[in-house]
Design a protein around this motif. Structure first.
Motif, PDB file in Angstrom:
ATOM      1  N   PRO A 258       0.833  -1.214   0.000  1.00  0.00           N
ATOM      2  CA  PRO A 258       0.000   0.000   0.000  1.00  0.00           C
ATOM      3  C   PRO A 258       0.871   1.269   0.000  1.00  0.00           C
ATOM      4  N   GLY A 259       0.509   2.219  -0.884  1.00  0.00           N
ATOM      5  CA  GLY A 259       1.234   3.476  -0.973  1.00  0.00           C
ATOM      6  C   GLY A 259       2.570   3.396  -1.679  1.00  0.00           C
ATOM      7  N   GLN A 260       2.918   2.248  -2.216  1.00  0.00           N
ATOM      8  CA  GLN A 260       4.209   2.070  -2.872  1.00  0.00           C
ATOM      9  C   GLN A 260       4.048   2.094  -4.386  1.00  0.00           C
ATOM     10  N   VAL A 261       5.008   2.722  -5.075  1.00  0.00           N
ATOM     11  CA  VAL A 261       5.030   2.760  -6.527  1.00  0.00           C
ATOM     12  C   VAL A 261       6.089   1.778  -7.007  1.00  0.00           C
ATOM     13  N   ASP A 262       5.672   0.771  -7.753  1.00  0.00           N
ATOM     14  CA  ASP A 262       6.594  -0.233  -8.265  1.00  0.00           C
ATOM     15  C   ASP A 262       6.794  -0.018  -9.758  1.00  0.00           C
ATOM     16  N   ALA A 263       8.030  -0.208 -10.171  1.00  0.00           N
ATOM     17  CA  ALA A 263       8.366  -0.083 -11.585  1.00  0.00           C
ATOM     18  C   ALA A 263       9.094  -1.343 -12.024  1.00  0.00           C
ATOM     19  N   VAL A 264       8.807  -1.770 -13.234  1.00  0.00           N
ATOM     20  CA  VAL A 264       9.405  -2.980 -13.808  1.00  0.00           C
ATOM     21  C   VAL A 264      10.167  -2.585 -15.056  1.00  0.00           C
ATOM     22  N   ARG A 265      11.347  -3.191 -15.221  1.00  0.00           N
ATOM     23  CA  ARG A 265      12.183  -2.908 -16.386  1.00  0.00           C
ATOM     24  C   ARG A 265      12.374  -4.179 -17.186  1.00  0.00           C
ATOM     25  N   VAL A 266      12.207  -4.066 -18.515  1.00  0.00           N
ATOM     26  CA  VAL A 266      12.309  -5.206 -19.421  1.00  0.00           C
ATOM     27  C   VAL A 266      13.548  -5.022 -20.293  1.00  0.00           C
TER      28      VAL A 266
ATOM     29  N   ARG B 195      20.339   9.243 -41.739  1.00  0.00           N
ATOM     30  CA  ARG B 195      21.217   8.166 -41.298  1.00  0.00           C
ATOM     31  C   ARG B 195      20.443   7.276 -40.333  1.00  0.00           C
ATOM     32  N   THR B 196      20.732   6.005 -40.357  1.00  0.00           N
ATOM     33  CA  THR B 196      20.057   5.051 -39.478  1.00  0.00           C
ATOM     34  C   THR B 196      21.067   4.389 -38.551  1.00  0.00           C
ATOM     35  N   TYR B 197      20.624   4.125 -37.316  1.00  0.00           N
ATOM     36  CA  TYR B 197      21.452   3.477 -36.302  1.00  0.00           C
ATOM     37  C   TYR B 197      20.650   2.331 -35.706  1.00  0.00           C
ATOM     38  N   ASN B 198      21.202   1.135 -35.732  1.00  0.00           N
ATOM     39  CA  ASN B 198      20.490  -0.070 -35.304  1.00  0.00           C
ATOM     40  C   ASN B 198      21.053  -0.569 -33.975  1.00  0.00           C
ATOM     41  N   TYR B 199      20.155  -0.949 -33.072  1.00  0.00           N
ATOM     42  CA  TYR B 199      20.551  -1.439 -31.753  1.00  0.00           C
ATOM     43  C   TYR B 199      19.913  -2.810 -31.513  1.00  0.00           C
ATOM     44  N   GLN B 200      20.752  -3.784 -31.099  1.00  0.00           N
ATOM     45  CA  GLN B 200      20.263  -5.131 -30.815  1.00  0.00           C
ATOM     46  C   GLN B 200      19.876  -5.316 -29.346  1.00  0.00           C
ATOM     47  N   GLU B 201      20.317  -4.412 -28.498  1.00  0.00           N
ATOM     48  CA  GLU B 201      19.979  -4.481 -27.078  1.00  0.00           C
ATOM     49  C   GLU B 201      19.051  -3.325 -26.739  1.00  0.00           C
ATOM     50  N   VAL B 202      17.917  -3.655 -26.150  1.00  0.00           N
ATOM     51  CA  VAL B 202      16.914  -2.649 -25.808  1.00  0.00           C
ATOM     52  C   VAL B 202      16.468  -2.890 -24.375  1.00  0.00           C
ATOM     53  N   SER B 203      16.337  -1.810 -23.624  1.00  0.00           N
ATOM     54  CA  SER B 203      15.861  -1.893 -22.244  1.00  0.00           C
ATOM     55  C   SER B 203      14.887  -0.756 -22.011  1.00  0.00           C
ATOM     56  N   ARG B 204      13.696  -1.080 -21.515  1.00  0.00           N
ATOM     57  CA  ARG B 204      12.653  -0.071 -21.297  1.00  0.00           C
ATOM     58  C   ARG B 204      12.043  -0.257 -19.920  1.00  0.00           C
ATOM     59  N   THR B 205      11.726   0.878 -19.280  1.00  0.00           N
ATOM     60  CA  THR B 205      11.000   0.849 -18.004  1.00  0.00           C
ATOM     61  C   THR B 205       9.513   0.946 -18.302  1.00  0.00           C
ATOM     62  N   LEU B 206       8.758   0.004 -17.753  1.00  0.00           N
ATOM     63  CA  LEU B 206       7.312  -0.006 -17.978  1.00  0.00           C
ATOM     64  C   LEU B 206       6.641   1.058 -17.125  1.00  0.00           C
ATOM     65  N   CYS B 207       5.462   1.461 -17.566  1.00  0.00           N
ATOM     66  CA  CYS B 207       4.724   2.474 -16.822  1.00  0.00           C
ATOM     67  C   CYS B 207       4.404   1.925 -15.429  1.00  0.00           C
ATOM     68  N   PRO B 208       4.810   2.621 -14.370  1.00  0.00           N
ATOM     69  CA  PRO B 208       4.676   2.055 -13.025  1.00  0.00           C
ATOM     70  C   PRO B 208       3.231   2.001 -12.569  1.00  0.00           C
ATOM     71  N   SER B 209       3.005   1.118 -11.647  1.00  0.00           N
ATOM     72  CA  SER B 209       1.672   1.007 -11.065  1.00  0.00           C
ATOM     73  C   SER B 209       1.413   2.159 -10.116  1.00  0.00           C
ATOM     74  N   GLU B 210       0.173   2.583 -10.072  1.00  0.00           N
ATOM     75  CA  GLU B 210      -0.184   3.663  -9.174  1.00  0.00           C
ATOM     76  C   GLU B 210      -0.281   3.147  -7.746  1.00  0.00           C
TER      77      GLU B 210
ATOM     78  N   GLY C 114      -4.105  -4.128   2.307  1.00  0.00           N
ATOM     79  CA  GLY C 114      -3.208  -5.225   1.998  1.00  0.00           C
ATOM     80  C   GLY C 114      -2.525  -5.027   0.669  1.00  0.00           C
ATOM     81  N   PRO C 115      -1.597  -5.927   0.333  1.00  0.00           N
ATOM     82  CA  PRO C 115      -0.897  -5.813  -0.958  1.00  0.00           C
ATOM     83  C   PRO C 115      -1.845  -6.050  -2.126  1.00  0.00           C
ATOM     84  N   SER C 116      -1.551  -5.362  -3.271  1.00  0.00           N
ATOM     85  CA  SER C 116      -2.346  -5.529  -4.486  1.00  0.00           C
ATOM     86  C   SER C 116      -1.550  -6.343  -5.492  1.00  0.00           C
TER      87      SER C 116
END
Length: 824
Positions: free
Chosen positions: A61-69, A107-122, A128-130
């Motif tokens: 409760p009251g915590q903002v969680d973020a997930v990174r892929v 010009r184009t630049y190609n990347y094979q490794e990508v990492s993104r942070t998902l939109c965090p939960s409110e 109790g925990p959600s």
């Protein structure tokens, strides 16, 4: 990407296991397989096989969680990329690998490794925990297998804390963003970002808590406010701009550096592309600190106004002391013609003798004033009529007889006195100089109104688009107020306006007292002191006020397009000061207002052309240097011959050349051992050497700041002429009274201090916004004003004292006859 697997609730885990059992593990068909945080998943996909992973976690409760892929694919085939789709409760995020970025010239630049942070939960308010669940779909249209890697982690340090530095790494394909919440007692914060490396170029953005978060190069500018960055960036954020009292700080690395002033790789192909990509990572440190409170704004405003209102108090004290002195002398019957302040106070005929040593040269005083044309008592206009007569309209017609030979005889004597150059009707000359005042008011109105409209538009664009690269502020000391982004830079210009108005009041007082003295006595029969013409002084006061107004307008949004707002009236101030200094002892032959302002317009045009073409175009510097040298020679000729040199001759094409040859022969060969006008010659030689040095310096080094370069030319010429004037004044046994002496010392001290702060460069519109921010520095005065603001304060005081020097410099001559005052 550090993180650990979160505990999964029992019911959710059973559901995932059931789905997995139904799908018989990781088989095709789109059935999700349960995933664990922190575990690397490797697989292969093609047109007939795709993978779906499900990740579940619980939020307190009251915590903002973020997930990174994090995903990786070894394939560089742009025809068959691997597609990753992340499904959440409130949104979908997707991208492809190889991830393609486009730069300059497509010009184009190609990347094979990508990492993104998902939109965090409110954050939830539940006791109790959600439970939260995320699905990751992996697919490709390739007819063959393409391998990939997948890693999902929970971020442990997603929320930034006040006054605590946080370090991280980002790249074009792996942007970062974090959450910040305003503390209860903080209404404004400054986000400070630093990096040890200049490149790669990056972007710092502040966005509201909405999904999706724009964290890629091609969309980071779609929302919020943003800045480009090399080694330093700073953004001031106010609580009132975010209803939720929280925001995201987004960090994006650009695929190319040209936006930050860097170069673009000459060739991008094959292995060069991969090497280029691997190098584009940047270590960043972000610190969020509270900004100043509202009480600091109040203190700064009080300080600004009280500092300059003290000048008003000092002026009142000086005027009161002078009034007491005059009253005491009047009661004792010891009044002098003008009591050392430029104000005529006598009510009886002047009988003061000439001070010893005031003669200049060997010409008898009767010969130096023999051509004086005095008005007879019968034809003299009544007192108080010097401004009301319709006959006294300004014109180029001289009231002295227009006999060219007479002018040539008088003005080309070896030794000249003020009576020789103040032969015109005083009223006509005074009206001629008043044209300066009325013209500068007209110029100010027509110049200032479009400027104000333009800077309001600039500020509106900045506020609406959020693009803080438009304006070149010192972002480490830019305090917003209302719609203004840097109120401190505007407030610090109040000194120019207040002191300009005070100078107008001082000049008005002198003008009024002088008029009263004229009404009390038949002043036209008196030939004492410097002729009192106040038109140029009024014009100088208006110019000082307008310098403050236009400097404030420029600092609303300082940039390449409006630089001239800050310098135009500085050119006018320097030019008017030189004209006033010359007019003091040459009242009959000074330039007209029309030609003077036309010359200022030419200078401003050259300044604009210099900024546009002066960086790389050698042809401009050659032309400008030639104009500079020729203008110096032409002006020197006019000064040396007191305006009586004319290039004319017989009615033939060779006449002009014969005239030039004759002058060069007579003045440079026959009399080369000693010039006819030695003092003027020394001044002009030194002046030409200084100006030619400026021309050579500009031609060789081609300084980037052309506006400051040309302003330096004006200021050096003004200082040179003022030094010459004071030296010649002392050499002629004239005195410096206490007030002008104090003003001279104050001017030198304050200008020295002001120039020190002027050269503390805090930003530069000649560079890219990111490069300019490398020069940004914190406030140094009251936690509100920076070095440039202190320059504004000190330069306003220095200009005011400079004006007082010109106003009071010759007050000692008020008891000296004009046929005893030398001209130099």
């Amino acid at each position: 990407m550090a993180g650990g697997a979160a505990p999964v609730s029992g019911a959710l885990l059973c559901a995932l296991l059931w789905v997995a059992a139904e799908a018989a593990g990781d088989g095709p068909g789109g059935s999700p397989a349960p995933g664990a945080f922190g575990r690397v998943y490797r697989g292969a996909v093609n047109i007939s096989a795709e993978r779906v992973y499900a990740f579940a976690y619980s939020s307190e409760p009251g915590q903002v969680d973020a997930v990174r892929v994090y995903v990786n694919s070894s394939s560089e085939n742009l025809q068959y990329p691997v597609l990753f789709v992340v499904r959440q409760q409130k949104g979908v995020l997707s991208w492809q690998v190889p991830l393609i970025f486009r730069g300059l010239y497509q010009r184009t630049y190609n990347y094979q490794e990508v990492s993104r942070t998902l939109c965090p939960s409110e954050p939830t308010t539940e006791t109790g925990p959600s439970d939260q669940i995320i699905f990751v779909d992996v697919a490709s249209m390739a007819p063959f297998n393409i391998t990939y890697e997948l890693l999902v982690t929970r971020l442990k340090n997603f929320q930034l804390e006040t006054n605590r530095a946080f370090n991280f790494t980002a790249s074009p394909s792996q942007p970062q963003y974090f959450l910040y919440k305003f503390p209860q007692d903080v209404d404004s914060v400054i986000i400070k970002v630093v990096s040890d490396a200049v490149y790669p170029c990056s972007v710092v953005s502040v966005q509201d808590i909405v999904c999706p978060v724009y964290d890629l190069d091609h969309n980071v500018e779609f929302n919020g406010v943003y800045q480009s960055m090399t080694k330093q960036a700073a953004i001031t954020v106010q609580r009132k701009d975010f209803p939720g009292e929280q925001f995201f700080v987004v960090f994006v690395i650009k695929p190319e550096d040209y936006a930050c002033g860097g170069s673009v790789p000459s060739s991008i192909h094959g292995n060069v592309n991969r090497t280029w990509n691997l190098q584009r990572t940047k270590n960043l440190q972000v610190t969020i600190v509270p900004s100043i409170k509202k009480s600091v704004y109040v203190q700064a405003m009080f300080f600004s106004f009280l500092s300059f209102l003290s000048f008003y108090l000092g002026s009142v004290v000086v005027a009161f002391v002078h009034y007491i002195r005059v009253r005491r002398k009047a009661s004792a019957g010891r009044l002098s013609p003008e009591d050392g302040s430029g104000i005529m106070t006598s009510s009886h005929p002047i009988t003061a003798s000439t001070p010893e040593g005031s003669s200049y040269g060997a010409i008898d005083e009767s010969s130096s004033s023999g051509g004086r044309q005095l008005s007879s008592p019968e034809r003299r206009p009544p007192a108080g009529s010097d401004t009301d007569s319709s006959v006294e309209e300004e014109s180029d017609f001289d009231t002295m007889p227009e006999i060219e030979s007479d002018k040539n005889v008088i003005r080309t004597k070896v030794f000249l006195y003020l009576s020789d150059l103040s032969r015109k009707d005083r009223r006509i000359v005074s009206k001629k100089y008043k044209i300066y005042f009325w013209n500068i008011i007209t110029i100010a109105v027509f110049y200032a109104l479009p400027v104000i409209q333009l800077v309001i538009t600039y500020q509106t664009v900045v506020n609406v688009t959020g693009n803080q690269d438009i304006c070149y502020y010192n972002f480490l000391c830019a305090h917003p107020l209302g719609v203004l982004s840097a109120f401190n830079n505007i407030l610090s210009n109040v000194g120019h306006m207040l002191l300009g108005f005070l100078f107008l009041l001082i000049v008005l007082r002198r003008d009024v007292l002088h008029r009263r003295a004229m009404e009390m006595k038949d002043i036209y029969t008196l030939d004492y002191g410097i002729p009192k013409h106040f038109g140029l002084f009024y014009a100088m006061g208006i110019a000082l006020i307008m310098e403050g107004v236009l400097s404030a307008c420029y600092h609303v949004c300082p940039n390449y397009s409006n630089f001239q707002f800050d310098t135009s009236f500085m050119y006018m101030i320097a030019g008017l000061c030189m004209l006033k200094l010359y007019q003091t002892r040459h009242p009959d032959i000074n330039a007209s207002a029309y030609s003077a302002y036309a010359s200022f317009a030419v200078v401003i045009c050259l300044a604009v052309l210099g900024v546009v073409f002066g960086k790389n175009d050698m042809w401009f510097w050659v032309i400008f240097s030639m104009i500079h040298v020729l203008a110096s020679l032409a002006l020197s000729t006019q000064i040396y011959y007191m305006g009586r040199f004319k290039i004319d001759g017989p009615d033939s094409d060779l006449g002009i050349f014969r005239r030039v040859a004759m002058v060069l022969y007579t003045d440079c060969i026959q009399q080369c051992s000693r010039p006819m006008y030695m003092d003027r010659m020394v001044l002009l030689i030194v002046g030409n050497l200084v100006n030619w040095s400026f021309a050579i310096f500009g031609l060789v080094y081609r300084p980037k700041d052309f506006a400051s370069y040309i302003l330096g030319i004006f200021i050096c010429n003004l200082l040179l002429y003022l030094a010459f004037y004071i030296i010649m004044k002392l050499r002629s046994s004239e005195k410096l009274l206490p007030i002008p002496l104090f003003c001279i010392v104050a001017t030198a001290v304050v200008w020295a201090a002001a120039l020190y702060f002027f050269f503390q460069t805090l930003s530069s519109w000649e560079e890219t916004p990111a490069e300019s921010r490398e020069k940004n520095r914190p406030c140094i005065l009251l936690g509100f004003f920076d070095d440039h603001d202190v320059w504004h304060f000190l330069s306003a005081a220095a200009l005011f004292f400079s004006f007082l020097v010109l106003l009071t410099l010759d007050d000692d001559l008020d008891v000296v006859r004009r046929d005893k005052i030398p001209v130099f």
